[in-house]
Design a protein around this motif. Structure first.
Motif, short mmCIF file in Angstrom:
data_model
loop_
_atom_site.label_atom_id
_atom_site.label_comp_id
_atom_site.label_asym_id
_atom_site.label_seq_id
_atom_site.Cartn_x
_atom_site.Cartn_y
_atom_site.Cartn_z
N ILE A 33 -8.39 -59.61 28.51
CA ILE A 33 -8.73 -60.55 27.43
C ILE A 33 -9.67 -61.63 28.18
N ILE A 34 -10.82 -61.89 27.67
CA ILE A 34 -11.64 -62.97 28.48
C ILE A 34 -11.84 -64.02 27.31
N VAL A 35 -11.83 -65.31 27.84
CA VAL A 35 -12.02 -66.58 27.06
C VAL A 35 -13.33 -67.13 27.30
N ALA A 36 -14.37 -66.83 26.42
CA ALA A 36 -15.79 -67.36 26.61
C ALA A 36 -15.72 -68.73 26.28
N HIS A 61 -10.68 -66.68 32.31
CA HIS A 61 -11.48 -67.87 31.78
C HIS A 61 -12.77 -67.82 32.29
N SER A 62 -13.52 -67.60 31.33
CA SER A 62 -15.11 -67.62 31.50
C SER A 62 -15.58 -69.05 31.10
N TRP A 63 -15.83 -70.08 31.94
CA TRP A 63 -16.10 -71.13 31.53
C TRP A 63 -17.54 -71.54 32.18
N GLN A 64 -18.06 -72.21 31.20
CA GLN A 64 -19.51 -72.95 31.69
C GLN A 64 -19.58 -74.36 31.17
N LYS A 65 -20.30 -75.17 31.99
CA LYS A 65 -20.79 -76.50 31.91
C LYS A 65 -20.96 -76.99 30.27
N ASP A 66 -20.41 -77.80 29.92
CA ASP A 66 -20.70 -78.29 28.51
C ASP A 66 -22.10 -78.96 28.45
N SER A 74 -22.53 -68.40 26.62
CA SER A 74 -21.05 -67.99 27.02
C SER A 74 -20.41 -66.72 26.68
N ARG A 75 -21.12 -66.20 25.76
CA ARG A 75 -20.59 -64.56 25.18
C ARG A 75 -21.39 -63.69 26.16
N ASN A 76 -22.50 -64.08 26.83
CA ASN A 76 -23.25 -62.98 27.65
C ASN A 76 -22.39 -63.33 29.09
N ARG A 77 -22.00 -64.48 29.23
CA ARG A 77 -21.41 -64.46 30.79
C ARG A 77 -19.87 -63.63 30.52
#
Length: 107
Positions: A33-36, A61-66, A74-77
């Motif tokens: 499971i990957i949380v984008a 947990h695939s996080w990017q800065k807000d 985010s999906r691509n990451r």
């Protein structure tokens, strides 16, 4: 067939908790499971950490800065972090029925 489940989310940990819980009752569980995460605060990270303790399914947990709404990035990451070719992608407020993963694999 191995598959990754990607869950897109942003600052709605209550909904994410329900979605993650619905993965535990799957008749055929995802292999990871990957949380984008499109820049949620720490409450989302805590939900993910707590969930990881309750399952043997690897969770990322695939996080990017807000920086505004950048969910496509985010999906691509998340896709880039996936270990499997078959990817099921859902939104962070989608509760899965018991055979959700199984049905996807079958189709």
């Amino acid at each position: 067939m191995y598959c990754s489940l990607i869950i897109c989310t942003y600052n709605w940990p209550e909904a994410l908790k329900l979605v993650l819980s619905s993965t535990l009752i799957q008749s055929d569980k995802p292999n990871e499971i990957i949380v984008a995460d499109d820049g949620s605060d720490e409450s989302t990270a805590r939900v993910i950490e707590d969930f990881a303790k309750s399952t043997s399914i690897p969770i990322i947990h695939s996080w990017q800065k807000d920086d505004g709404c950048r969910i496509p990035h985010s999906r691509n990451r998340a896709i880039a972090k996936s270990s499997f070719e078959y990817i099921i992608m859902i939104d962070g407020d989608t509760i899965l029925h018991h055979d959700f993963i199984k049905d996807h694999k079958r189709f």
